[in-house]
Design a protein around this motif. Structure first.
Motif, PDB file in Angstrom:
ATOM      1  N   GLY A 176       0.861  -1.052   0.116  1.00 41.05           N
ATOM      2  CA  GLY A 176      -0.090   0.022  -0.163  1.00 41.05           C
ATOM      3  C   GLY A 176       0.759   1.336   0.071  1.00 41.05           C
ATOM      4  N   ASP A 177       2.271   1.228  -0.321  1.00 39.33           N
ATOM      5  CA  ASP A 177       3.010   2.350  -0.436  1.00 39.33           C
ATOM      6  C   ASP A 177       2.724   3.092  -1.541  1.00 39.33           C
ATOM      7  OD1 ASP A 177       3.995   1.593   1.906  1.00 39.33           O
ATOM      8  OD2 ASP A 177       6.153   1.412   1.190  1.00 39.33           O
ATOM      9  N   LEU A 178       2.354   4.480  -1.526  1.00 39.15           N
ATOM     10  CA  LEU A 178       2.093   5.400  -2.784  1.00 39.15           C
ATOM     11  C   LEU A 178       2.803   6.657  -2.797  1.00 39.15           C
ATOM     12  CD1 LEU A 178      -0.197   7.999  -1.607  1.00 39.15           C
ATOM     13  CD2 LEU A 178      -1.209   5.725  -0.804  1.00 39.15           C
ATOM     14  N   TYR A 179       2.823   7.152  -4.096  1.00 35.85           N
ATOM     15  CA  TYR A 179       3.389   8.141  -4.333  1.00 35.85           C
ATOM     16  C   TYR A 179       3.117   8.910  -5.710  1.00 35.85           C
ATOM     17  CZ  TYR A 179       6.248   5.590  -7.429  1.00 35.85           C
ATOM     18  OH  TYR A 179       6.529   4.333  -8.306  1.00 35.85           O
ATOM     19  N   GLU A 180       2.958  10.167  -5.756  1.00 39.46           N
ATOM     20  CA  GLU A 180       2.752  10.763  -7.010  1.00 39.46           C
ATOM     21  C   GLU A 180       2.970  12.298  -7.145  1.00 39.46           C
ATOM     22  OE1 GLU A 180       1.871  11.066  -9.939  1.00 39.46           O
ATOM     23  OE2 GLU A 180      -0.102   9.865 -10.342  1.00 39.46           O
ATOM     24  N   VAL A 181       3.423  12.662  -8.376  1.00 39.68           N
ATOM     25  CA  VAL A 181       3.613  14.099  -8.497  1.00 39.68           C
ATOM     26  C   VAL A 181       2.828  14.770  -9.481  1.00 39.68           C
ATOM     27  CG1 VAL A 181       5.530  15.503  -9.440  1.00 39.68           C
ATOM     28  CG2 VAL A 181       5.923  13.490  -8.064  1.00 39.68           C
TER      29      VAL A 181
ATOM     30  N   VAL B 203       2.838  16.987  -4.475  1.00 41.87           N
ATOM     31  CA  VAL B 203       3.769  15.941  -4.386  1.00 41.87           C
ATOM     32  C   VAL B 203       2.882  15.041  -3.091  1.00 41.87           C
ATOM     33  CG1 VAL B 203       5.642  14.490  -3.855  1.00 41.87           C
ATOM     34  CG2 VAL B 203       5.795  16.455  -5.229  1.00 41.87           C
ATOM     35  N   ILE B 204       2.503  14.043  -3.322  1.00 45.30           N
ATOM     36  CA  ILE B 204       2.071  13.076  -2.015  1.00 45.30           C
ATOM     37  C   ILE B 204       3.091  11.681  -2.012  1.00 45.30           C
ATOM     38  CG2 ILE B 204       0.524  11.913  -3.292  1.00 45.30           C
ATOM     39  CD1 ILE B 204      -1.179  11.616  -0.798  1.00 45.30           C
ATOM     40  N   VAL B 205       3.409  11.446  -0.736  1.00 42.84           N
ATOM     41  CA  VAL B 205       4.001  10.097  -0.530  1.00 42.84           C
ATOM     42  C   VAL B 205       3.123   9.591   0.720  1.00 42.84           C
ATOM     43  CG1 VAL B 205       6.183   8.974   0.351  1.00 42.84           C
ATOM     44  CG2 VAL B 205       6.312  10.721  -1.272  1.00 42.84           C
ATOM     45  N   GLY B 206       2.729   8.195   0.958  1.00 43.18           N
ATOM     46  CA  GLY B 206       2.076   7.810   1.684  1.00 43.18           C
ATOM     47  C   GLY B 206       2.120   6.334   1.950  1.00 43.18           C
ATOM     48  N   ASP B 207       1.421   5.860   2.958  1.00 45.16           N
ATOM     49  CA  ASP B 207       1.487   4.419   3.227  1.00 45.16           C
ATOM     50  C   ASP B 207       0.204   4.108   3.648  1.00 45.16           C
ATOM     51  OD1 ASP B 207       2.175   1.807   3.881  1.00 45.16           O
ATOM     52  OD2 ASP B 207       3.763   2.344   5.290  1.00 45.16           O
TER      53      ASP B 207
END
Length: 340
Positions: A133-138, A147-151
């Motif tokens: 479920g790790d995620l990232y987006e620009v 930017v988002i970085v999440g878990d």
């Protein structure tokens, strides 16, 4: 099998070691291919038959029993090998599908946006589906790069579904909303319709514009700032908000935090699979101490060096997914090469 044969020849048939020839096909069935298991089974049968004739044991019950035992174990080993190979093929197919799904979910980020050069790394934990479920987006918005970085709490397909909800909401909100607070509110509403049973998502949002990085932290590990002069520090947001999905616990609206981000500076976002990775002595990965690995002119090469060092630190497969996103503020003399 060679050891059993030597013992049988030196100690004599009275010791009764001949049935242990079956250990060869038994062990071959645990890890060998069908061809290897079959070859070892034939070798075991031939060796058992030769030793039995040499010792004159086929005139009594022990020799026949040993031969039947080796034949039975050989057949069982071949059946076990066939079943194992079938399961391995099915698992490989599941992993392939899961990895494709992960790549579709986590789209490639732009390598260069305005004054920023970007690199990303995703290391999956060793699991049957290799998916988490790790995620990232620009996203490039009218108000700057967001930017988002999440878990996502948990693992498996449920976590991937939640990550898809977060990324879908962020891609829309990051472009439309006026600030990070309203972006966060959109994410909270989207998760409110999806999550249940006190599930949550930790995340950090960032907006890069001019020489400032504005951060909004939802219970996520703080990003690592590597300054152009070599200074290293974690950017701790003074008033972090509860994780996404637990917004009802917040007493007031979260406050963004503005951090100077000058040319030559780097911001490394990551998930807890990085900082909580432990070596055989149970020591956590010292991310801040490894910041010197980010000196390579190519951001992706620099981030790959961190990833390789992380894997070397644990000395075994990672127990949790580890995602990293590196933002490098380009200096005035920095020319973006095709590889960057």
């Amino acid at each position: 099998m060679a050891a059993v044969a030597v013992i049988d020849l030196t100690a004599g048939p009275g010791v009764g070691f001949l049935p242990l020839i079956a250990l060869g096909p038994a062990f071959a069935g645990l890890a060998g291919s069908m061809r290897r298991t079959g070859a070892i089974s034939v070798l075991a049968m031939g060796l058992c038959l030769t030793l039995g004739l040499y010792n004159g044991q086929f005139g009594d019950r022990r020799g026949s029993t040993a031969l039947l035992g080796v034949a039975g174990v050989s057949a069982a080993g071949l059946l076990a090998t066939a079943g194992r190979k079938r399961r391995e093929a099915e698992l490989a197919s599941v992993r392939s599908i899961a990895e494709v799904a992960q790549r579709v979910l986590l789209r490639p980020v732009p390598l260069s946006v305005g004054p920023l050069r970007i690199a990303v790394s995703y290391t999956s934990a060793v699991a049957e589906a290799r998916i988490g479920g790790d995620l990232y987006e620009v996203v490039t918005s009218p108000r700057g790069v967001r930017v988002i970085v999440g878990d996502v709490q948990g693992k498996g397909l449920e976590a991937v579904e939640t990550a898809a909800v977060v990324l879908g909401a962020f891609r829309e909100a990051a472009y439309d909303e006026v600030d990070l607070v309203t972006v966060g509110a959109r994410l909270e509403r989207a998760l409110g319709r999806h999550l249940s049973d006190e599930k949550f998502v930790t995340a950090v949002l960032a907006e890069l514009s001019d020489d400032t990085a504005t951060l909004l932290d939802f219970g996520h590990p703080p990003p690592l700032l590597v300054r152009h002069d070599g200074g290293v520090e974690y950017v701790e947001v003074p008033d972090p908000a509860p994780p996404l999905g637990l917004g009802s616990l917040a007493k007031e609206e979260p406050l963004p935090y503005a951090q100077p981000f000058a040319p030559g500076d780097q911001l490394l976002f990551y998930t807890d699979g990085v900082t909580e990775a432990r070596d055989p002595d149970n020591r956590f990965y010292p991310l801040a101490e490894r910041a010197g690995l980010l000196k390579d002119p190519n951001p992706q090469t620099a981030l790959d060096a961190i990833r390789e060092d992380l894997v070397a630190h644990v000395e075994r497969p990672l127990r949790d997914d580890a995602a990293m996103l590196l933002l490098r503020h380009r200096t005035r003399g920095d020319v973006c090469s095709p590889r960057a």
